[in-house]
Design a protein around this motif. Sequence first.
Motif, PDB file in Angstrom:
ATOM      1  N   SER A  78       0.835  -1.195   0.000  1.00 23.07           N
ATOM      2  CA  SER A  78       0.000   0.000   0.000  1.00 23.07           C
ATOM      3  C   SER A  78       0.872   1.247   0.000  1.00 23.07           C
ATOM      4  O   SER A  78       2.080   1.192   0.258  1.00 23.07           O
ATOM      5  N   THR A  79       0.244   2.368  -0.288  1.00 15.43           N
ATOM      6  CA  THR A  79       0.971   3.638  -0.287  1.00 15.43           C
ATOM      7  C   THR A  79       1.520   3.963   1.093  1.00 15.43           C
ATOM      8  O   THR A  79       2.634   4.487   1.236  1.00 15.43           O
ATOM      9  N   LEU A  82       4.705   1.988   1.707  1.00 14.37           N
ATOM     10  CA  LEU A  82       5.841   2.575   0.991  1.00 14.37           C
ATOM     11  C   LEU A  82       6.334   3.839   1.680  1.00 14.37           C
ATOM     12  O   LEU A  82       7.544   4.081   1.783  1.00 14.37           O
ATOM     13  N   ARG A  83       5.407   4.658   2.164  1.00 12.15           N
ATOM     14  CA  ARG A  83       5.804   5.885   2.858  1.00 12.15           C
ATOM     15  C   ARG A  83       6.536   5.567   4.158  1.00 12.15           C
ATOM     16  O   ARG A  83       7.499   6.254   4.544  1.00 12.15           O
TER      17      ARG A  83
END
Length: 459
Positions: A78-79, A82-83
Motif C-alpha cells: 500500500s501507499t 511505501l511511505r
Amino acid sequence: MWSERKFTGLHSLESSQAVDYYLITIKLERLRKERQNQIKCKNIQWKERSSSQSADDLSSLFEKKDFKDRPRSTGSKSTLSLRLEQCPQQLNNPFNEYSKFDGKGHVGTTATKKIDVYLSMQSTQEKLHPMMVVTMANARVHDLIGLICWQYTCEGREPKLTENVNTYFLHIAEDDGEVDTDFPPLDSNEPIHKFGFSTLALVEKYSSPGLGPKQSLFVRINAAHGFSLIPVDSQKVTMKDILQKALKKRKGSQKGSGPMYRLEKQTEPNVAVDLDSTLESQGTMEFCLVRENSSRGEESSEEDPPIDITTVQDMLSSHHYKSFKISMIHKLRFTTDVQLGISGEKVEIDPVTNQKTSTKFWIRQKPISIDSDLLCACDLVEEKSPSHAVFKLTYLSNHDYKALYFESDAATVNEIVLKVNYILESRASTSRAEYFAQKQRKLNRRTSFSFQKDKKSGQ
C-alpha cells in the motif's frame, strides 16, 4: 375599576391554561417517542436448555486459533507501507529544518522561485545535469543552501554532504554549469528574491571548482611582454595543460586563432619542453613562452623589450612597504578604489576618498588592517587580458577564513600575488599551516570516498 379587575383575572386564567396545555403536549410527545422505541426492542426470556452437549462440542464453538502462523499477504504494498519504508531516510536527514522552504506544494498559491542548481561535488557526468529546486520567495540564501542540501539528501545523491550548511556557497553559474568567477558568492543573509539568477552552483568552501586552483603553487611563464602566473594543484600536472592555460591567458593566442607557441625552460633557451612530461620532472617552476619558428631574441625584437627579471625578483623578495592603487570587488560586482599597502608585517586596505561613483551605488568601505601572521593565501583567480586580472586574498578573522577579491591590470596583480606569496613563504605562520592542513584533510576525505566508490562499482 371593577371591569379592569375582571379583565385581569380572565387574562391570568387564560395564561395558566396555556401553560398547562403546553406541558401536557410535551409529556404526550415524550410518551409517543418511548412507545416507538419500545417497538424497536424485543424482550427475550432466558430459558435453560433441556438437551445437554458434550465438552468437545462446546470447545468447538470457541476454538483457539494461532494467528502467528497465518500466511502473509502476497499482494502489492500500500501507499502507506511505501511511505513508512521511506520515513527513516527522511527522519535521518540532517537538513530537515530547511524543508519548510520547499515551494513545490505552494506553486500558484504563494510566491515561489524555480532555480536550476549545479552540484560541483558530484562526479563528472552527474554534475553536468542541474537539480531543479523550487524555493519560497521569502527564503534567504542561507535557507536556499539548506533546502538544496535537504533535497540532495532526500534524493539519495552521492557523495554525502557535510552536515554543516555553512560549509557551502552559492555561486552564479552559466547555463552549462560553469561557475561565473567574475562574481563572488552570494551573501548568505540576503533574500533570494533580490537576485534574478535562475542558474546557480552549490560549491564547497575552500574547494570551489571553476574559481581556479586554490593552492599557492604557481608556475611562472615569462614572455616578451611580461610574465604570467599559472596556478596548479600539484606538480603532477602535465606541461601540455600548463601551455594551454598560458595560451588561454594570452589575448588572441587561443588554439586556431593566432600563432603557435612552445614552452622552454628559462635556463635552457631554444630547447622545447616535452609536453607529455609532468611539471615535477622539469626540476623548475619558471618557463618561457616562445613563438614557434622563432627564438627568444627574435621575438623580443618584434614585441616589447624583455623585462629585467633580476630587478623584478629583487623587488618582490623585499619586505619593504609598497602600495598599489587597485579596485576592491564587492557583492554584485560593485567595486571601490582602494590603496593596498603591503609590507612584511601587515597588509593595509584603505579606501580612496575621492570617489567619483554615484553615492547611490557607492559601497562605503572601511579601512582594513591584516597582520601577516593571519594571512593564509593570495591566489590568482583569473587573467583575461593584460589590462584585467583578479586575485583573492584569504585571511583568518575570528576563527573563520574570509576572502577579499581585487582587480587591476595583469602586471600589477601578478606583482602583488608574487610579493604576498613570498612574504607567506618566508613566515611560518600557524594560520597558514592550519588553512592548508584543513584543505588537505578535505581533499583526502574526498579522494578516499572516490576510491571506495570506484572499488565497489568494480566488484
